[in-house]
Scaffold this motif. Structure first.
Motif, PDB file in Angstrom:
ATOM      1  N   SER A 222       4.682   4.748  28.226  1.00 47.51           N
ATOM      2  CA  SER A 222       3.524   5.501  29.658  1.00 47.51           C
ATOM      3  C   SER A 222       4.442   6.298  30.118  1.00 47.51           C
ATOM      4  CB  SER A 222       2.488   4.372  30.484  1.00 47.51           C
ATOM      5  OG  SER A 222       3.744   3.832  30.472  1.00 47.51           O
ATOM      6  N   LYS A 223       4.784   7.178  31.268  1.00 43.91           N
ATOM      7  CA  LYS A 223       5.372   7.898  32.013  1.00 43.91           C
ATOM      8  C   LYS A 223       7.239   8.543  31.063  1.00 43.91           C
ATOM      9  CE  LYS A 223       4.374   4.632  35.988  1.00 43.91           C
ATOM     10  NZ  LYS A 223       4.796   4.260  37.335  1.00 43.91           N
ATOM     11  N   GLY A 224       7.244   8.810  29.967  1.00 41.91           N
ATOM     12  CA  GLY A 224       7.725   9.353  28.809  1.00 41.91           C
ATOM     13  C   GLY A 224       8.391   8.078  28.267  1.00 41.91           C
ATOM     14  N   ALA A 225       8.066   7.101  28.101  1.00 36.99           N
ATOM     15  CA  ALA A 225       8.249   6.163  27.118  1.00 36.99           C
ATOM     16  C   ALA A 225       7.697   6.320  26.516  1.00 36.99           C
ATOM     17  CB  ALA A 225       8.631   4.984  28.196  1.00 36.99           C
ATOM     18  N   PRO A 226       8.436   5.719  25.222  1.00 34.78           N
ATOM     19  CA  PRO A 226       7.757   5.938  23.875  1.00 34.78           C
ATOM     20  C   PRO A 226       6.502   4.907  23.517  1.00 34.78           C
ATOM     21  CG  PRO A 226       9.507   4.378  23.493  1.00 34.78           C
ATOM     22  CD  PRO A 226      10.146   4.860  24.611  1.00 34.78           C
ATOM     23  N   SER A 227       5.661   4.448  22.493  1.00 34.44           N
ATOM     24  CA  SER A 227       4.922   3.509  22.431  1.00 34.44           C
ATOM     25  C   SER A 227       5.770   2.869  20.972  1.00 34.44           C
ATOM     26  CB  SER A 227       3.616   3.927  21.613  1.00 34.44           C
ATOM     27  OG  SER A 227       2.977   5.031  22.400  1.00 34.44           O
ATOM     28  N   PHE A 228       5.362   0.863  21.547  1.00 29.71           N
ATOM     29  CA  PHE A 228       6.523   0.744  20.404  1.00 29.71           C
ATOM     30  C   PHE A 228       5.255  -0.921  19.890  1.00 29.71           C
ATOM     31  CE2 PHE A 228       7.183  -1.513  24.430  1.00 29.71           C
ATOM     32  CZ  PHE A 228       6.634  -2.701  24.345  1.00 29.71           C
ATOM     33  N   VAL A 229       5.350  -1.403  18.621  1.00 28.94           N
ATOM     34  CA  VAL A 229       4.692  -2.343  17.546  1.00 28.94           C
ATOM     35  C   VAL A 229       6.144  -3.320  17.748  1.00 28.94           C
ATOM     36  CG1 VAL A 229       3.528  -3.560  15.592  1.00 28.94           C
ATOM     37  CG2 VAL A 229       3.171  -1.215  16.957  1.00 28.94           C
ATOM     38  N   ARG A 230       5.787  -4.224  17.797  1.00 23.94           N
ATOM     39  CA  ARG A 230       6.440  -5.551  17.763  1.00 23.94           C
ATOM     40  C   ARG A 230       6.142  -6.902  17.188  1.00 23.94           C
ATOM     41  NH1 ARG A 230       9.211  -5.784  23.467  1.00 23.94           N
ATOM     42  NH2 ARG A 230      10.535  -4.060  23.936  1.00 23.94           N
ATOM     43  N   LEU A 231       6.807  -7.179  15.593  1.00 24.09           N
ATOM     44  CA  LEU A 231       6.012  -8.419  15.360  1.00 24.09           C
ATOM     45  C   LEU A 231       6.628  -9.610  15.223  1.00 24.09           C
ATOM     46  CD1 LEU A 231       6.798  -7.379  11.627  1.00 24.09           C
ATOM     47  CD2 LEU A 231       4.712  -6.580  13.144  1.00 24.09           C
TER      48      LEU A 231
END
Length: 610
Positions: A222-231
């Motif tokens: 959101s707002k230019g920040a990337p999406s991410f996946v964490r384990l």
């Protein structure tokens, strides 16, 4: 891949039970029994719901259990229990003989699930509220199966991620609530044992297998920040420093996260709703890999276009991807995300590994003609090529030797029915609904791992009264006025690519046709000539300014990769300069700087290769 639950089913008949024949081996899960169990097939439609004998008998008229038309059905994970809702009651019965284990008055239930150890039954009905009850009724209920007692009633308004997820031993259960993950231990749903809250957790996937449990979480950008996946590994859920692995990416409106069977890695398919370039109706997709050892990667695909399907092999060491504009490619990758085998191109959009992992079926369903390619995975040799047009469902029988294809409503409301096949292409049973009746769903009874051993693969079609459905050779249309003239070579709209073995030390020449092998040798000779004329690469590659002229390797794709790497390295240099001047960098900018060594190594390898 099961048929969708039809929410507009016709009025349901009363429940009636009867036992015709009890399978002596159904329900037996011990290896001491030398006679293999006979898998059951649950068939749900407007005609009713039945548990039928599966292969090799395929007896249509002998049912273990039969009930009126059902809204939903499900098996327990080990297959010993079967549950359904007929619009009046939710019933749980034994798969072996149809005897009732539990019965609940839940007429509005449209979704069911049984916990892994068969302790809890989950029911869900659409959320609704009235003037008398403005808060609405708690529409997600957890029941103790044996006693039928209510354990907990919860609110779950959306059907997405409606069901709590358990670890295999039921010591841990996870549920998504208002962008938080709530963790419960030992089926105590009155106490939240732990919570995971960071920004807005949109989706999660709990690992299979034994403890310790791991969870993959997705946070959209959101707002230019990337999406991410964490384990994360439970119970260490304390922010990014506790994460086993972290992968950030742009262009992701939604993701699909898939753990392998051994819970050592996750594949993340990221998708956008719209492809802004206008190249694809399906939006844009990218495939990412995350390992619990901290390794992450973007899976490089050899053809542009949609990603239709991604499946893990049961051995947890390989995965297959079906991708690219039609005719689509299919490729098997290892855990380093290196291609192992390329199946070439064809009319396909789905892949299915057998439960034992020794057979892979590539298929083209939906708007394709139902062509299936059955492959021996160990030899990478094609076994058969049957055809099942108009199929909306495909699934492997737990024995690893049979499959079922079905045409179900509401996806297709005509020609409903199912076929049971042997993987060599023989049709063993065919059943079509009568008149205006509809078939809604077919589902195999599951079994614990190891119940059915891997058997040697056959290449000759097994005997069957219904025969096989190998597609006849197709010929190009010729106008009547030209049919008396000699045929001329046709020009294909798409150049088909043959299969190719990409494993190190294997040339793959035995998999190529003569013409393909000749073309491959020409390409290799041309590549070698360019390599000889190219100057030696520098021993330590450094970022190059975009204003400098870029030497061409003769391979446009490779030039593009090198250019992108240099662009990333230049951006990292600029970030390091900003950091040295005292500017405080954001978290994703710091993560980019940490990748400098990896990018330099990739650039060096590419420049040495070309």
């Amino acid at each position: 891949m099961y048929a969708d639950v039809a929410l507009t089913d016709p009025p349901l008949a009363a429940v009636t039970y009867f036992q015709v024949t009890a399978l002596s081996s159904s329900g037996t899960r011990t290896h001491e029994n030398m006679v293999p169990p006979v898998p059951l097939l649950a068939v749900r439609g407007s005609h009713g719901t039945s548990l039928l004998h599966g292969p090799p008998q395929c007896e249509q008229h002998s049912a273990i259990f039969r009930v009126g038309a059902s809204k939903c059905v499900t098996f327990s994970r080990d297959g010993t229990l079967f549950s359904c809702c007929d619009g009046n009651k939710v019933s749980v019965v034994k798969s072996s003989d149809g005897s009732i284990v539990s019965s609940l008055e839940r007429p509005k239930t449209i979704l069911l699930e049984l916990s892994p150890m068969n302790n809890v039954l989950v029911t869900w009905q659409p959320y609704s509220k009235t003037k008398d009850n403005p808060q609405g009724e708690a529409n997600l209920q957890l029941w103790q199966i044996q006693s039928g007692q209510l354990i907990k009633a919860l609110y779950q308004k959306k059907v997405d991620s409606w069901c709590p997820c358990w670890s295999d031993d039921e010591t841990l259960c996870v549920r998504s609530v208002n962008n938080e993950l709530h963790f419960y231990e030992n089926n105590d749903f009155n106490t939240i044992a732990n919570k995971l809250h960071m920004q807005k957790v949109s989706d999660f996937a709990l690992s299979p297998g034994v403890q310790p449990s791991k969870v993959a979480v997705y946070v959209p950008g959101s707002k230019g920040a990337p999406s991410f996946v964490r384990l994360y590994q439970y119970p260490a859920l304390g922010g990014p420093t506790a994460a086993l692995a972290n992968k950030s990416f742009f262009k992701a409106d939604r993701v699909v996260m898939q753990w392998n069977k051994k819970a050592t890695a996750v594949l993340v398919t990221a998708s956008t709703e719209v492809d802004k370039t206008g190249a694809s109706y399906y939006g844009e997709q990218t495939l990412h890999y995350l390992g619990v050892n901290g390794e992450t990667a973007l899976v490089q695909l050899a053809k542009n276009g949609p990603i239709y399907d991604v499946v893990w092999s049961p051995n947890s060491a390989e995965f297959c991807v079906v991708y690219g504009f039609m005719p689509a490619k299919a490729t098997v990758f290892n855990l380093k995300c290196d291609p192992v085998f390329d199946f070439g191109t064809g009319p396909r959009n789905a892949a299915y590994y057998s439960p034992q992992g020794n057979i892979l079926v590539l298929a083209g369903f939906g708007n394709l003609r139902g062509q299936m390619e059955v492959w021996d995975v160990k030899k990478y040799k094609q076994v058969s090529k049957p055809q099942a047009p108009d199929s909306t469902h495909f699934s492997w029988c737990p024995d690893g030797e049979h499959v079922v294809t079905a045409t179900c409503s509401p996806r297709l409301r005509v020609s409903n029915g199912y076929k049971i096949w042997h993987y060599t292409g023989s049709v063993l049973q065919k059943w079509d609904v009568e008149g205006s009746s509809e078939l809604w769903e077919v589902r195999w009874q599951p079994f614990p791992d190891g119940t059915f051993p891997e058997r040697p693969i056959k290449y000759q079609a097994v005997p069957s009264e219904l025969g096989t459905t190998q597609p006849p050779p197709t010929q190009a249309y010729r106008p009547p006025a030209l049919r008396h003239l000699p045929a001329t070579p046709s020009t294909k709209l798409h150049e088909e690519e043959p299969p190719q073995n990409l494993r190190p030390g294997v040339s793959g020449e035995k998999n190529l046709s003569k013409s393909a092998l000749k073309n491959q040798k020409k390409r290799e000779a041309k590549k070698a000539a360019k390599q000889e004329s190219k100057p030696e690469p520098p021993s330590e590659p450094s970022p190059v300014s975009s204003s400098q002229s870029e030497p061409s390797s003769g391979d446009p794709e490779m030039d593009k990769k090198i250019k992108n790497l240099k662009k990333k390295l230049k951006a990292i240099e600029e970030l390091k300069e900003q950091q040295a001047s005292g500017k405080e960098l954001q978290k994703n900018q710091l993560e980019k700087i940490q990748k400098e060594v990896q990018l330099l190594k990739e650039l060096e390898e590419l420049q040495i290769e070309h």
